[in-house]
Design a protein around this motif. Structure first.
Motif, mmCIF file in Angstrom:
data_model
loop_
_atom_site.group_PDB
_atom_site.id
_atom_site.type_symbol
_atom_site.label_atom_id
_atom_site.label_comp_id
_atom_site.label_asym_id
_atom_site.label_seq_id
_atom_site.Cartn_x
_atom_site.Cartn_y
_atom_site.Cartn_z
ATOM 1 N N TYR A 117 54.139 24.175 46.448
ATOM 2 C CA TYR A 117 55.384 24.278 45.691
ATOM 3 C C TYR A 117 55.100 24.167 44.201
ATOM 4 O O TYR A 117 54.038 23.691 43.791
ATOM 5 C CB TYR A 117 56.435 23.268 46.153
ATOM 6 C CG TYR A 117 56.280 21.827 45.683
ATOM 7 C CD1 TYR A 117 56.952 21.355 44.549
ATOM 8 C CD2 TYR A 117 55.528 20.907 46.421
ATOM 9 C CE1 TYR A 117 56.853 20.038 44.145
ATOM 10 C CE2 TYR A 117 55.433 19.585 46.027
ATOM 11 C CZ TYR A 117 56.093 19.152 44.889
ATOM 12 O OH TYR A 117 55.998 17.845 44.499
ATOM 13 N N SER A 119 57.106 22.992 40.667
ATOM 14 C CA SER A 119 58.291 22.362 40.104
ATOM 15 C C SER A 119 58.046 22.030 38.635
ATOM 16 O O SER A 119 56.996 22.358 38.070
ATOM 17 C CB SER A 119 58.673 21.102 40.894
ATOM 18 O OG SER A 119 59.972 20.657 40.542
ATOM 19 N N GLN A 216 71.047 13.772 43.965
ATOM 20 C CA GLN A 216 71.795 13.969 45.212
ATOM 21 C C GLN A 216 72.313 12.655 45.765
ATOM 22 O O GLN A 216 73.409 12.584 46.324
ATOM 23 C CB GLN A 216 70.900 14.626 46.276
ATOM 24 C CG GLN A 216 70.648 16.098 46.099
ATOM 25 C CD GLN A 216 69.888 16.698 47.282
ATOM 26 O OE1 GLN A 216 69.847 17.900 47.458
ATOM 27 N NE2 GLN A 216 69.270 15.867 48.096
ATOM 28 N N GLN A 267 59.484 24.930 52.724
ATOM 29 C CA GLN A 267 60.497 25.237 51.711
ATOM 30 C C GLN A 267 61.868 24.697 52.112
ATOM 31 O O GLN A 267 62.644 24.257 51.258
ATOM 32 C CB GLN A 267 60.554 26.742 51.463
ATOM 33 C CG GLN A 267 59.297 27.327 50.828
ATOM 34 C CD GLN A 267 58.881 26.613 49.548
ATOM 35 O OE1 GLN A 267 59.717 26.378 48.663
ATOM 36 N NE2 GLN A 267 57.610 26.279 49.435
ATOM 37 N N ALA A 268 62.177 24.709 53.397
ATOM 38 C CA ALA A 268 63.454 24.155 53.866
ATOM 39 C C ALA A 268 63.511 22.651 53.618
ATOM 40 O O ALA A 268 64.560 22.113 53.227
ATOM 41 C CB ALA A 268 63.648 24.468 55.348
ATOM 42 N N LEU A 270 61.829 20.989 51.234
ATOM 43 C CA LEU A 270 61.950 20.790 49.789
ATOM 44 C C LEU A 270 63.386 21.008 49.325
ATOM 45 O O LEU A 270 63.915 20.248 48.504
ATOM 46 C CB LEU A 270 60.992 21.734 49.046
ATOM 47 C CG LEU A 270 59.502 21.509 49.281
ATOM 48 C CD1 LEU A 270 58.693 22.618 48.625
ATOM 49 C CD2 LEU A 270 59.063 20.137 48.759
ATOM 50 N N LYS A 271 64.026 22.041 49.855
ATOM 51 C CA LYS A 271 65.413 22.321 49.494
ATOM 52 C C LYS A 271 66.324 21.184 49.915
ATOM 53 O O LYS A 271 67.225 20.766 49.172
ATOM 54 C CB LYS A 271 65.865 23.636 50.138
ATOM 55 C CG LYS A 271 67.284 24.043 49.771
ATOM 56 C CD LYS A 271 67.651 25.387 50.395
ATOM 57 C CE LYS A 271 69.065 25.798 50.013
ATOM 58 N NZ LYS A 271 69.431 27.110 50.632
ATOM 59 N N ASN A 272 66.106 20.665 51.114
ATOM 60 C CA ASN A 272 66.919 19.567 51.624
ATOM 61 C C ASN A 272 66.798 18.316 50.760
ATOM 62 O O ASN A 272 67.754 17.546 50.639
ATOM 63 C CB ASN A 272 66.516 19.250 53.063
ATOM 64 C CG ASN A 272 67.424 18.242 53.715
ATOM 65 O OD1 ASN A 272 68.644 18.380 53.711
ATOM 66 N ND2 ASN A 272 66.834 17.200 54.283
ATOM 67 N N GLY A 274 66.335 18.409 47.547
ATOM 68 C CA GLY A 274 66.788 18.705 46.197
ATOM 69 C C GLY A 274 65.689 19.013 45.207
ATOM 70 O O GLY A 274 65.916 18.966 43.991
ATOM 71 N N PRO A 276 63.671 20.883 42.702
ATOM 72 C CA PRO A 276 63.849 22.128 41.957
ATOM 73 C C PRO A 276 62.559 22.959 41.981
ATOM 74 O O PRO A 276 61.583 22.619 41.314
ATOM 75 C CB PRO A 276 64.188 21.664 40.534
ATOM 76 C CG PRO A 276 63.669 20.275 40.437
ATOM 77 C CD PRO A 276 63.649 19.707 41.822
ATOM 78 N N VAL A 277 62.554 23.991 42.787
ATOM 79 C CA VAL A 277 61.387 24.875 42.899
ATOM 80 C C VAL A 277 61.566 26.006 41.891
ATOM 81 O O VAL A 277 62.598 26.674 41.876
ATOM 82 C CB VAL A 277 61.245 25.433 44.322
ATOM 83 C CG1 VAL A 277 60.098 26.431 44.404
ATOM 84 C CG2 VAL A 277 61.027 24.282 45.313
#
Length: 287
Positions: A117, A119, A216, A267-268, A270-272, A274, A276-277
């Motif tokens: 990833y 960031s 979050q 990636q899922a 990381l998104k969960n 929060g 920032p990619v």
């Protein structure tokens, strides 16, 4: 022995040494009975002893793919973390862990895998306090000088954030926090979850995963997260990879294969959390 014979003997010895070198350099991996992860015990959103960090979640994905249970060896990620985890070995004993789940690309204390990833540092601030129009660091710098002069900006000392404030004449607006704290109960997100939420500071500039995760978690006030772009001479964005011991080539290749084959799941996660990619446009021009 003639000079010609001596030269032939010398060449033969070199050839034998070169032929033998790969045999000594082979890193036949041991049979793994567990995916043994080096972690910080209190470092959300990355890891903790409760297995609640995104590094823990990704390790579980890897363990499932390998058909292995996941175990952890914990040590505070302050100074000498690698020496006390990945490279720690008592005489006659095995290493306690085999992989560090997050290291920046270019980190030379471990053998670094391909990145998984990318960031960057980010600003975090409450909505409804005069900063709602800020969608980039340039927007922030274009604020009315009186507004800028009134802000208390929380940063970790000796971080890229302090360099950024200095570059733009805002160092006096900075509220410094210790980068390395000996208190095992202290965690990086306190700057957001405690002080920013309580109004002790107006803005926090921290590493992106910390910014996104704790923004979050804070429900009141609602917080905005604005990723920042690197500038010439000030690197704010980093590609993050995993780290294994030098010499363990096959294990590194196996980890990289997992990074590639489990990319959608990574990636899922990381998104969960929060995180920032960002893409390469966040790197400094010419980088």
């Amino acid at each position: 022995m003639t000079r010609r014979a001596a030269m032939k003997a010398s060449v033969a010895c070199v050839a034998l040494a070169m032929a033998a070198a790969p045999a000594f350099g082979q890193d036949k991996p041991p049979e793994r009975k567990a995916l043994r992860v080096c972690q910080d015990p209190n470092n959300l959103p990355f890891s903790n002893t409760g297995g609640e960090g995104f590094e823990n979640r990704i390790a579980e994905v890897f363990g499932k793919a390998l058909g292995l249970p996941v175990t952890y060896y914990s040590f505070p990620q302050r100074m000498a973390f690698i020496r006390n985890t990945l490279r720690y070995k008592l005489p006659g004993a095995d290493y306690p862990c085999d992989i560090v789940m997050s290291v920046p690309v270019g980190f030379d204390q471990v053998s670094v895998t391909k990145p998984y990833y990318h960031s960057t540092y980010a600003m975090v601030f409450p909505r409804g306090k005069g900063l709602d129009g800020v969608a980039s660091s340039d927007d922030f710098l274009r604020l009315d000088p009186a507004k800028l002069a009134s802000l208390r900006i929380g940063i970790y000392d000796r971080s890229p954030a302090s360099e950024w404030l200095s570059r733009h004449g805002l160092l006096e607006r900075g509220v410094p926090y210790k980068m390395l704290n000996a208190d095992p109960e202290q965690y990086p997100g306190e700057i957001i979850e405690k002080d920013l939420a309580a109004g002790k500071i107006d803005v926090a500039i921290v590493w992106g995963p910390i910014a996104g995760f704790f923004a979050q978690r804070v429900k009141n006030p609602v917080l905005s997260v604005v990723p920042m772009k690197s500038e010439p001479g000030i690197k704010l964005d980093y590609q993050m990879a995993m780290g294994v011991r030098y010499g363990e080539r096959e294990w590194k290749q196996q980890v990289e294969s997992l990074i590639e084959s489990r990319q959608a799941e990574i990636q899922a996660i990381l998104k969960n959390y929060g995180v920032p990619v960002v893409d390469d446009s966040y790197a400094a021009p010419g980088k």
